[in-house]
Scaffold this active site. Structure first.
Site, PDB file in Angstrom:
ATOM      1  CE1 TYR A  47     -24.779   5.045   2.327  1.00 11.37           C
ATOM      2  CE2 TYR A  47     -25.705   5.683   0.217  1.00 11.37           C
ATOM      3  CZ  TYR A  47     -24.616   5.299   0.984  1.00 11.37           C
ATOM      4  OH  TYR A  47     -23.387   5.203   0.401  1.00 11.37           O
ATOM      5  CD  GLU A  82      -2.551   1.763   0.285  1.00 11.21           C
ATOM      6  OE1 GLU A  82      -3.267   0.967  -0.335  1.00 11.21           O
ATOM      7  OE2 GLU A  82      -2.454   2.969  -0.026  1.00 11.21           O
ATOM      8  CG  ASP A  90     -12.574   1.998  -8.537  1.00  5.79           C
ATOM      9  OD1 ASP A  90     -13.571   1.327  -8.843  1.00  5.79           O
ATOM     10  OD2 ASP A  90     -12.617   2.962  -7.744  1.00  5.79           O
ATOM     11  NE  ARG A 143     -12.876   3.775   0.166  1.00  2.17           N
ATOM     12  CZ  ARG A 143     -11.613   3.726   0.506  1.00  2.17           C
ATOM     13  NH1 ARG A 143     -11.207   4.248   1.649  1.00  2.17           N
ATOM     14  NH2 ARG A 143     -10.728   3.146  -0.283  1.00  2.17           N
TER      15      ARG A 143
HETATM   16  C1  LIG Z   1      -9.149   7.502  -0.187  1.00  3.75           C
HETATM   17  C2  LIG Z   1     -10.377   6.972  -0.883  1.00  3.75           C
HETATM   18  C3  LIG Z   1     -11.643   7.472  -0.516  1.00  3.75           C
HETATM   19  C4  LIG Z   1     -12.787   6.990  -1.177  1.00  3.75           C
HETATM   20  N1  LIG Z   1     -14.009   7.475  -0.809  1.00  3.75           N
HETATM   21  C5  LIG Z   1     -15.129   7.007  -1.396  1.00  3.75           C
HETATM   22  C6  LIG Z   1     -16.442   7.475  -1.028  1.00  3.75           C
HETATM   23  O1  LIG Z   1     -16.586   8.307  -0.120  1.00  3.75           O
HETATM   24  N2  LIG Z   1     -17.521   6.988  -1.687  1.00  3.75           N
HETATM   25  C7  LIG Z   1     -17.390   6.058  -2.694  1.00  3.75           C
HETATM   26  O2  LIG Z   1     -18.396   5.640  -3.271  1.00  3.75           O
HETATM   27  N3  LIG Z   1     -16.171   5.589  -3.074  1.00  3.75           N
HETATM   28  C8  LIG Z   1     -15.051   6.044  -2.443  1.00  3.75           C
HETATM   29  N4  LIG Z   1     -13.823   5.568  -2.834  1.00  3.75           N
HETATM   30  C9  LIG Z   1     -13.765   4.606  -3.949  1.00  3.75           C
HETATM   31  C10 LIG Z   1     -14.140   3.208  -3.570  1.00  3.75           C
HETATM   32  O3  LIG Z   1     -13.402   2.781  -2.449  1.00  3.75           O
HETATM   33  C11 LIG Z   1     -13.812   2.328  -4.777  1.00  3.75           C
HETATM   34  O4  LIG Z   1     -14.505   2.816  -5.925  1.00  3.75           O
HETATM   35  C12 LIG Z   1     -14.238   0.887  -4.624  1.00  3.75           C
HETATM   36  O5  LIG Z   1     -14.252   0.484  -3.291  1.00  3.75           O
HETATM   37  C13 LIG Z   1     -13.269  -0.008  -5.402  1.00  3.75           C
HETATM   38  O6  LIG Z   1     -12.073  -0.076  -4.663  1.00  3.75           O
HETATM   39  P1  LIG Z   1     -10.647  -0.519  -5.165  1.00  3.75           P
HETATM   40  O7  LIG Z   1     -10.069  -1.358  -4.062  1.00  3.75           O
HETATM   41  O8  LIG Z   1     -10.695  -1.082  -6.532  1.00  3.75           O
HETATM   42  O9  LIG Z   1      -9.852   0.858  -5.298  1.00  3.75           O
HETATM   43  P2  LIG Z   1      -9.496   1.991  -4.192  1.00  3.75           P
HETATM   44  O10 LIG Z   1     -10.520   2.022  -3.106  1.00  3.75           O
HETATM   45  O11 LIG Z   1      -9.268   3.228  -4.970  1.00  3.75           O
HETATM   46  O12 LIG Z   1      -8.121   1.468  -3.577  1.00  3.75           O
HETATM   47  C14 LIG Z   1      -6.883   1.525  -4.269  1.00  3.75           C
HETATM   48  C15 LIG Z   1      -5.750   1.444  -3.258  1.00  3.75           C
HETATM   49  O13 LIG Z   1      -4.509   1.342  -3.961  1.00  3.75           O
HETATM   50  C16 LIG Z   1      -3.554   2.219  -3.380  1.00  3.75           C
HETATM   51  N5  LIG Z   1      -2.561   2.550  -4.433  1.00  3.75           N
HETATM   52  C17 LIG Z   1      -2.759   3.316  -5.530  1.00  3.75           C
HETATM   53  N6  LIG Z   1      -1.642   3.380  -6.288  1.00  3.75           N
HETATM   54  C18 LIG Z   1      -0.706   2.627  -5.629  1.00  3.75           C
HETATM   55  C19 LIG Z   1       0.666   2.315  -5.926  1.00  3.75           C
HETATM   56  N7  LIG Z   1       1.292   2.782  -7.030  1.00  3.75           N
HETATM   57  N8  LIG Z   1       1.344   1.541  -5.025  1.00  3.75           N
HETATM   58  C20 LIG Z   1       0.721   1.043  -3.903  1.00  3.75           C
HETATM   59  N9  LIG Z   1      -0.568   1.321  -3.591  1.00  3.75           N
HETATM   60  C21 LIG Z   1      -1.291   2.093  -4.452  1.00  3.75           C
HETATM   61  C22 LIG Z   1      -4.404   3.392  -2.919  1.00  3.75           C
HETATM   62  O14 LIG Z   1      -3.749   4.155  -1.937  1.00  3.75           O
HETATM   63  C23 LIG Z   1      -5.655   2.691  -2.390  1.00  3.75           C
HETATM   64  O15 LIG Z   1      -5.523   2.309  -1.048  1.00  3.75           O
HETATM   65  C24 LIG Z   1     -12.661   6.007  -2.211  1.00  3.75           C
HETATM   66  C25 LIG Z   1     -11.390   5.518  -2.563  1.00  3.75           C
HETATM   67  C26 LIG Z   1     -10.242   5.972  -1.902  1.00  3.75           C
HETATM   68  C27 LIG Z   1      -8.869   5.433  -2.282  1.00  3.75           C
END
Ligand SMILES: Cc1cc2nc3c(=O)[nH]c(=O)nc-3n(C[C@H](O)[C@H](O)[C@H](O)COP(=O)(O)OP(=O)(O)OC[C@H]3O[C@@H](n4cnc5c(N)ncnc54)[C@H](O)[C@@H]3O)c2cc1C
Length: 395
Positions: free
Chosen positions: A220, A33, A296, A107
């Site tokens: 909600y 991370e 994402d 979250r």
């Molecule tokens: C800080 C934050 C706040 C959010 N707030 C909301 C919200 O309020 N409402 C909502 O609907 N969605 C929110 N989201 C988005 C939501 O969490 C995601 O759309 C969904 O949960 C899919 O998550 P994911 O694990 O694919 O990606 P993400 O939740 O975006 O997680 C990606 C992770 O990868 C890490 N990362 C990125 N690049 C690197 C790298 N080069 N090296 C190491 N680590 C890296 C990031 O720090 C993050 O922890 C938020 C996301 C984040 C990161």
């Protein structure tokens, strides 16, 4: 195929679920991370039955039940008139139809629950404060280079690398997709309000959805029902940076100047609004060689179908399920992952865009939309998405 080394880039909801799922299959996991720690960021997330079923399967139900809320229904209203247009059955109806709840959570709560479970697995190593810079396929392993917070570079190898690094994914570039996501023309505002302060007519155990041509609002209860999460979507020319750009309530109220009084009262309450921008990115691939993408990183979705977190959870569970047992090699398992997921996630991306057009339609189309919603009724409104909520992880 037991006992592989799996490196997961990104400890968001998708990365944490993947780490837990792979560890439970007997693999050893390194979870990398970029952030130095796990601060509480974000607000509400919706966990429809397709996602809650997976989290329950991972043994997280008791912890989730303590913090989640299960709204009884979605109440859809016109933004200016404030009049109910229709509804969607959630609560007991969803539980009974899909065998799993429709939860809404903070979250940060979900992240904490997943993180606690991840930390209790001896086969998962978490490394924070490491930004992955480069990922490369080699014939019998994959290679990761990261930079630590002190500026030093290190590299590791793993049998499989999973990019769960969010919308601006570095890992996506490693499978040949270098185009940046495109701004979709909307900015989302989020805030929380103490439940006891919310206007009485909006205080039910329900999700409120207000539709208008220039944007929509969703609210909600979260945090065991003690807070109300509010998200307001605004048409915008320029994107804002990151997940938490500050926003001024006055500006939001100008955008929603013709909203019904109860909604304006709600939007005027929060002391702090944070904003993020909505982007789109067409899916090209989900895997190549020994590298796969999830959440994402693979397929950002617009929040108009509330499937962002749910899809990341589905991806993680599917990927791990395909690495269960013997008899397949890594390339076969990753090809199977792409086959299982590509069509579904592409369809959900498209459905989210379609929902946006329906939510924000002009007066004439909105008239027809409202009539159809009333005619269909709340239960059939839910049933339209059997194909989403009825998802099962492959055996
Ligand atoms: C800080 C934050 C706040 C959010 N707030 C909301 C919200 O309020 N409402 C909502 O609907 N969605 C929110 N989201 C988005 C939501 O969490 C995601 O759309 C969904 O949960 C899919 O998550 P994911 O694990 O694919 O990606 P993400 O939740 O975006 O997680 C990606 C992770 O990868 C890490 N990362 C990125 N690049 C690197 C790298 N080069 N090296 C190491 N680590 C890296 C990031 O720090 C993050 O922890 C938020 C996301 C984040 C990161």
């Amino acid at each position: 195929m037991q006992g592989l080394s799996i490196a997961i880039v990104g400890a968001g909801i998708g990365g944490l679920t993947a780490a837990l799922s792979f560890a439970r299959q007997g693999h050893s996991v390194t979870l990398i991370e970029r952030r130095p720690g796990f601060s509480e960021v974000g607000a509400g997330l919706q966990l429809s039955p397709n996602a809650s079923r997976i989290l329950i399967g991972l043994g997280l139900a008791p912890a989730l039940r303590r913090v989640a809320t299960a709204p009884d229904r979605v109440v859809v209203r016109g933004i200016s008139s404030g009049r109910p247009i229709g509804g969607v059955a959630l609560g007991a109806y969803m539980q009974q139809r899909y065998g799993a709840p429709y939860w809404v959570v903070h979250r940060a709560d979900l992240q904490t629950i997943l993180l606690d479970a991840v930390r209790s697995e001896a086969s998962i190593r978490i490394v924070t404060g490491r930004k992955v810079e480069q990922v490369r396929n080699a014939p019998d392993h994959a290679h990761i280079v990261w930079t630590s917070s002190n500026g030093s570079q290190e590299s590791i190898t793993a049998d499989v690398v999973i990019g769960a690094d969010g919308i601006w994914s570095k890992v996506r570039q490693a499978i040949g997709d270098t185009a940046p996501p495109r701004f979709h023309g909307y900015v989302a505002w989020r805030a929380t309000v103490e439940r006891r302060l919310v206007p009485q007519e909006l205080d039910g155990n329900e999700t409120g959805l207000w539709l208008g041509a220039r944007g929509h609002v969703v609210h909600y209860p979260i945090l065991s029902g003690n807070l109300v999460n509010v998200v307001a979507i605004e048409k915008a020319r320029e994107p804002v940076e990151g997940w938490s750009a500050p926003g001024r309530a006055e500006d939001l109220l100008v955008h929603y100047r013709s909203a019904a009084p109860a909604l304006r009262e709600l939007l005027g309450m929060p002391r702090e609004w944070l904003r993020w921008s909505l982007f789109r990115h067409p899916i090209k691939r989900l895997a190549q060689g020994r590298i796969a993408l999830l959440g994402d990183a693979a397929h950002p979705v617009l929040p108009f179908l509330a499937q962002g977190a749910a899809l990341a959870i589905e991806d993680a569970a599917t990927l791990a399920a395909l690495f269960k047992g013997d008899g397949q090699d890594v390339a076969q398992a990753l090809a199977a992952y792409e086959r299982h997921r590509l069509e579904r996630v592409t369809r959900i991306q498209a459905e989210g865009r379609r929902n946006g057009r329906i939510y924000h339609s002009g007066a004439l189309v909105a008239f027809g939309r409202d009539k159809i919603m009333q005619w269909i009724g709340p239960e059939s409104m839910s049933n339209r998405y059997d194909w989403i909520y009825g998802f099962r992880t492959p055996e």
